[in-house]
Design an enzyme around this catalytic site. Structure first.
Site, PDB file in Angstrom:
ATOM      1  N   GLY A  36     -13.365   9.918  -6.043  1.00 14.28           N
ATOM      2  CA  GLY A  36     -13.557  10.940  -7.086  1.00 14.28           C
ATOM      3  C   GLY A  36     -14.594  10.528  -8.104  1.00 14.28           C
ATOM      4  O   GLY A  36     -15.117  11.367  -8.830  1.00 14.28           O
ATOM      5  N   GLY A 181     -25.446  13.568 -29.821  1.00 15.09           N
ATOM      6  CA  GLY A 181     -24.921  14.943 -29.876  1.00 15.09           C
ATOM      7  C   GLY A 181     -25.252  15.708 -28.610  1.00 15.09           C
ATOM      8  O   GLY A 181     -25.594  16.884 -28.650  1.00 15.09           O
ATOM      9  N   VAL A 183     -23.906  16.325 -24.322  1.00 15.70           N
ATOM     10  CA  VAL A 183     -22.714  16.937 -23.730  1.00 15.70           C
ATOM     11  C   VAL A 183     -21.451  16.112 -23.975  1.00 15.70           C
ATOM     12  O   VAL A 183     -20.436  16.631 -24.453  1.00 15.70           O
ATOM     13  CB  VAL A 183     -22.905  17.144 -22.211  1.00 15.70           C
ATOM     14  CG1 VAL A 183     -21.907  18.149 -21.689  1.00 15.70           C
ATOM     15  CG2 VAL A 183     -24.292  17.598 -21.908  1.00 15.70           C
ATOM     16  N   GLY A 266     -26.451   9.105 -23.219  1.00 20.35           N
ATOM     17  CA  GLY A 266     -27.042   9.304 -21.907  1.00 20.35           C
ATOM     18  C   GLY A 266     -26.495   8.317 -20.896  1.00 20.35           C
ATOM     19  O   GLY A 266     -25.689   7.442 -21.233  1.00 20.35           O
ATOM     20  N   ALA A 314     -21.913  16.836 -11.802  1.00 23.04           N
ATOM     21  CA  ALA A 314     -21.079  16.684 -10.609  1.00 23.04           C
ATOM     22  C   ALA A 314     -21.410  17.747  -9.563  1.00 23.04           C
ATOM     23  O   ALA A 314     -21.473  17.464  -8.368  1.00 23.04           O
ATOM     24  CB  ALA A 314     -19.609  16.762 -10.998  1.00 23.04           C
ATOM     25  N   HIS A 439     -14.064  45.754 -15.851  1.00 22.80           N
ATOM     26  CA  HIS A 439     -13.884  46.085 -17.263  1.00 22.80           C
ATOM     27  C   HIS A 439     -12.396  46.024 -17.606  1.00 22.80           C
ATOM     28  O   HIS A 439     -11.580  46.480 -16.811  1.00 22.80           O
ATOM     29  CB  HIS A 439     -14.407  47.492 -17.536  1.00 22.80           C
ATOM     30  CG  HIS A 439     -14.111  47.965 -18.933  1.00 22.80           C
ATOM     31  ND1 HIS A 439     -14.855  47.562 -20.020  1.00 22.80           N
ATOM     32  CD2 HIS A 439     -13.133  48.781 -19.410  1.00 22.80           C
ATOM     33  CE1 HIS A 439     -14.362  48.121 -21.109  1.00 22.80           C
ATOM     34  NE2 HIS A 439     -13.315  48.861 -20.771  1.00 22.80           N
TER      35      HIS A 439
HETATM   36  P1  NAI Z   1     -26.949  13.557 -22.990  1.00 26.45           P
HETATM   37  O1  NAI Z   1     -28.277  13.213 -22.451  1.00 26.45           O
HETATM   38  O2  NAI Z   1     -26.362  14.884 -22.754  1.00 26.45           O
HETATM   39  O3  NAI Z   1     -26.976  13.391 -24.588  1.00 26.45           O
HETATM   40  C1  NAI Z   1     -27.331  12.200 -25.224  1.00 26.45           C
HETATM   41  C2  NAI Z   1     -27.731  12.513 -26.646  1.00 26.45           C
HETATM   42  O4  NAI Z   1     -27.851  11.304 -27.361  1.00 26.45           O
HETATM   43  C3  NAI Z   1     -29.066  13.235 -26.747  1.00 26.45           C
HETATM   44  O5  NAI Z   1     -28.931  14.348 -27.568  1.00 26.45           O
HETATM   45  C4  NAI Z   1     -29.980  12.175 -27.361  1.00 26.45           C
HETATM   46  O6  NAI Z   1     -30.972  12.726 -28.186  1.00 26.45           O
HETATM   47  C5  NAI Z   1     -28.998  11.357 -28.171  1.00 26.45           C
HETATM   48  N1  NAI Z   1     -29.394   9.983 -28.439  1.00 26.45           N
HETATM   49  C6  NAI Z   1     -29.970   9.101 -27.584  1.00 26.45           C
HETATM   50  N2  NAI Z   1     -30.132   7.895 -28.205  1.00 26.45           N
HETATM   51  C7  NAI Z   1     -29.650   8.028 -29.459  1.00 26.45           C
HETATM   52  C8  NAI Z   1     -29.518   7.149 -30.561  1.00 26.45           C
HETATM   53  N3  NAI Z   1     -29.915   5.886 -30.500  1.00 26.45           N
HETATM   54  N4  NAI Z   1     -28.972   7.633 -31.709  1.00 26.45           N
HETATM   55  C9  NAI Z   1     -28.562   8.919 -31.788  1.00 26.45           C
HETATM   56  N5  NAI Z   1     -28.662   9.779 -30.775  1.00 26.45           N
HETATM   57  C10 NAI Z   1     -29.184   9.353 -29.607  1.00 26.45           C
HETATM   58  O7  NAI Z   1     -25.994  12.382 -22.512  1.00 26.45           O
HETATM   59  P2  NAI Z   1     -24.409  12.243 -22.558  1.00 26.45           P
HETATM   60  O8  NAI Z   1     -23.827  13.169 -23.550  1.00 26.45           O
HETATM   61  O9  NAI Z   1     -24.162  10.787 -22.703  1.00 26.45           O
HETATM   62  O10 NAI Z   1     -23.983  12.729 -21.130  1.00 26.45           O
HETATM   63  C11 NAI Z   1     -24.428  12.002 -19.998  1.00 26.45           C
HETATM   64  C12 NAI Z   1     -24.528  12.852 -18.769  1.00 26.45           C
HETATM   65  O11 NAI Z   1     -23.266  13.322 -18.370  1.00 26.45           O
HETATM   66  C13 NAI Z   1     -25.431  14.037 -18.978  1.00 26.45           C
HETATM   67  O12 NAI Z   1     -26.338  14.086 -17.925  1.00 26.45           O
HETATM   68  C14 NAI Z   1     -24.499  15.191 -18.938  1.00 26.45           C
HETATM   69  O13 NAI Z   1     -25.115  16.336 -18.365  1.00 26.45           O
HETATM   70  C15 NAI Z   1     -23.327  14.695 -18.102  1.00 26.45           C
HETATM   71  N6  NAI Z   1     -22.114  15.357 -18.552  1.00 26.45           N
HETATM   72  C16 NAI Z   1     -21.906  16.658 -18.207  1.00 26.45           C
HETATM   73  C17 NAI Z   1     -20.816  17.332 -18.676  1.00 26.45           C
HETATM   74  C18 NAI Z   1     -20.661  18.764 -18.332  1.00 26.45           C
HETATM   75  O14 NAI Z   1     -21.298  19.219 -17.406  1.00 26.45           O
HETATM   76  N7  NAI Z   1     -19.853  19.525 -19.046  1.00 26.45           N
HETATM   77  C19 NAI Z   1     -19.815  16.691 -19.529  1.00 26.45           C
HETATM   78  C20 NAI Z   1     -20.166  15.350 -19.873  1.00 26.45           C
HETATM   79  C21 NAI Z   1     -21.261  14.721 -19.374  1.00 26.45           C
END
Ligand code: NAI
Length: 452
Positions: A36, A181, A183, A266, A314, A439
């Site tokens: 998983g 800030g 996802v 990230g 995913a 609807h």
């Molecule tokens: P992300 O790339 O979505 O967000 C990281 C954020 O951190 C960005 O806004 C960036 O500008 C900021 N950042 C980077 N370095 C920083 C610093 N030193 N200080 C302050 N801000 C900084 O990455 P995240 O949230 O860690 O997610 C990782 C991955 O997991 C993403 O690819 C996301 O799509 C995936 N994910 C998807 C979900 C969903 O589909 N609902 C849920 C959770 C994660």
């Protein structure tokens, strides 16, 4: 000797394993932790389980607005985490059963590619060596921990956590600082805000939600500010201490006190320590380079999921695994990245697919943006007291094709697949008008936008 060895049993790996085995390829799936992967064990599913409890609690807190009185509503975080563990266990067990049913051999252990010889690829797990004609690498990603002074030490001491540890935490931090800030940051900020933590999101950009449509990100920000989350946008984290995070905001030093720091800046592809160098697989900025079929530079080796660093979702991983197997079987297939939807499971939810207002400008596409309030939907009004959700439909001027759909408002996560089909099939506004939407629903607003 197997026809296929798959390294990694997350969404890319387990889905590919099932498809391959069902298509007649003898398949070995190697997983070092639990089937998983991140999605099921420390990502999508556990987070959604927590967020659902928070949503119930939020509804209870606001029940008066709907004529329901629940004055003593409370939430027990430890019980929520226990339930999350049960949900995860059930689903992980389900994947195991699926593998068995499909005839996939599963080996538990860390796999390392050793060599390629005349017989094929050799992969070592402990003392055992397995061989296969083909390899599919689905080793996923892990949270990036940037070299911010004090952050590594804070992670080691437990003061700072990643998505992995925060989902196991049974206590509620009084003050939670979230670095990032994006996802993960927003979903966890949403949960802990709902259950009573004082949450501060520290984001280096001037907006939240990364590539989310700007107007929608602004609505989300407004909603969460109203709920009491503090945002420090355009902030530079300079250090992480033992009880606080030091930042620079508008040229001034600011200290954010915290009981816990979530690092969500990230993710990094898992390409180290799996023996890629032993067969010469090409990586770029830490991720495996693949084409639209998931082929790497080495014939007989494919990669799918987060490890290719392309979309890190995913459902993308799922599709990439499937496409790679189809390619192995000689079936024509390719991933169309533009029609992959994305969702942020905040409350309200955000969902999107295709081009954004920003991307059409950057690409020079002649398009119009049709923006409608979700209050056009009777169901939305009935169910969302004071809701300010919107839908934006991006339509190209020349052919009236639907290029993108962006929404903020609940059910968006369940609606967006329909929009993804419109984008994928290059449907025109006139085509969508012929469909009857049920609807009363929230999705009706998308149809409404076709008549703007
Ligand atoms: P992300 O790339 O979505 O967000 C990281 C954020 O951190 C960005 O806004 C960036 O500008 C900021 N950042 C980077 N370095 C920083 C610093 N030193 N200080 C302050 N801000 C900084 O990455 P995240 O949230 O860690 O997610 C990782 C991955 O997991 C993403 O690819 C996301 O799509 C995936 N994910 C998807 C979900 C969903 O589909 N609902 C849920 C959770 C994660």
């Amino acid at each position: 000797m197997y026809e296929l060895i798959i390294l990694g049993g997350g969404p890319a790996g387990y889905n590919a394993a099932e498809r391959a085995a069902k298509s007649g390829l003898s398949t070995l799936l190697i997983e070092g932790r639990a089937l998983g992967g991140v999605c099921l064990n420390e990502g999508c599913i556990p987070t959604k389980t927590l967020l659902y409890s928070a949503k119930i609690f939020d509804y209870a807190k606001h029940s008066e607005e709907y004529g329901v009185s629940l004055p003593n509503a409370s939430i027990d975080h430890a019980k929520v985490v226990d339930r999350k563990d049960r949900v995860v266990k059930q689903l992980v067990g389900g994947i195991g059963a699926k593998m068995k049913h499909a005839g996939v051999t599963v080996v538990n252990g860390r796999g390392e590619i050793v060599e390629r010889d005349s017989e094929g690829f050799k992969v070592k797990v402990g003392d055992e060596i397995y061989a296969a004609k083909r390899l599919l690498i689905c080793t996923g990603s892990e949270a990036a921990v940037p070299p911010i002074p004090g952050l590594r030490e804070a992670v080691a001491s437990g003061f700072a956590v990643t998505n992995r540890e925060i989902l196991k935490m049974k206590t509620v931090p009084k003050k939670l600082a979230v670095i990032g800030g994006g996802v993960i940051g927003l979903e966890m900020a949403s949960y802990f805000n709902s259950i009573g933590s004082k949450v501060t999101v520290i984001e280096m950009l001037d907006h939240i939600g990364g590539p989310t449509d700007g107007e929608i990100a602004a609505i989300l920000l407004k909603n969460y500010k109203k709920k009491g989350v503090e945002f420090m946008l355009g902030a530079k984290v300079t250090a992480v201490g033992t009880k606080s995070v030091s930042c620079e905001l508008d040229g001034k030093a600011v200290e954010v006190d915290a009981d816990c720091v979530l690092c969500a800046v990230g993710r990094r592809a898992n390409t180290a320590g799996i023996g890629l160098e032993n067969i010469g697989v090409l990586t770029e900025r830490g991720a495996i380079v693949t084409n639209e079929q998931g082929r790497t530079n080495i014939s007989g080796v494919w990669a799918a999921g987060d490890v290719n660093g392309k979309s890190m979702l995913a459902h993308t991983a799922y599709r990439e695994g499937e496409v790679a197997v189809n390619d192995m079987l000689g079936k024509k297939d390719a991933v169309r990245y533009i029609s992959i939807p994305s969702v942020i499971y905040t409350n309200p939810e955000v969902a999107a697919v295709g081009e954004t207002s920003e991307s059409i400008k950057a690409k020079g596409i002649e398009a119009e943006v049709r923006s409608l309030t979700l209050r056009y939907s009777g169901r939305y009004v009935a169910e969302n007291e004071g809701g300010d959700g919107i839908v934006k439909v991006i339509v190209d001027k020349a052919h009236h094709r639907v290029l993108g759909v962006h929404m903020i408002g609940n059910y968006a996560s369940e609606i967006i697949y329909g929009a993804a089909m419109m984008v994928e099939n290059e449907m025109r506004v006139e085509d969508v008008r012929h469909f009857v939407f049920p609807h009363p629903t929230v999705c009706e607003v998308i149809r409404e936008a076709m008549f703007e």
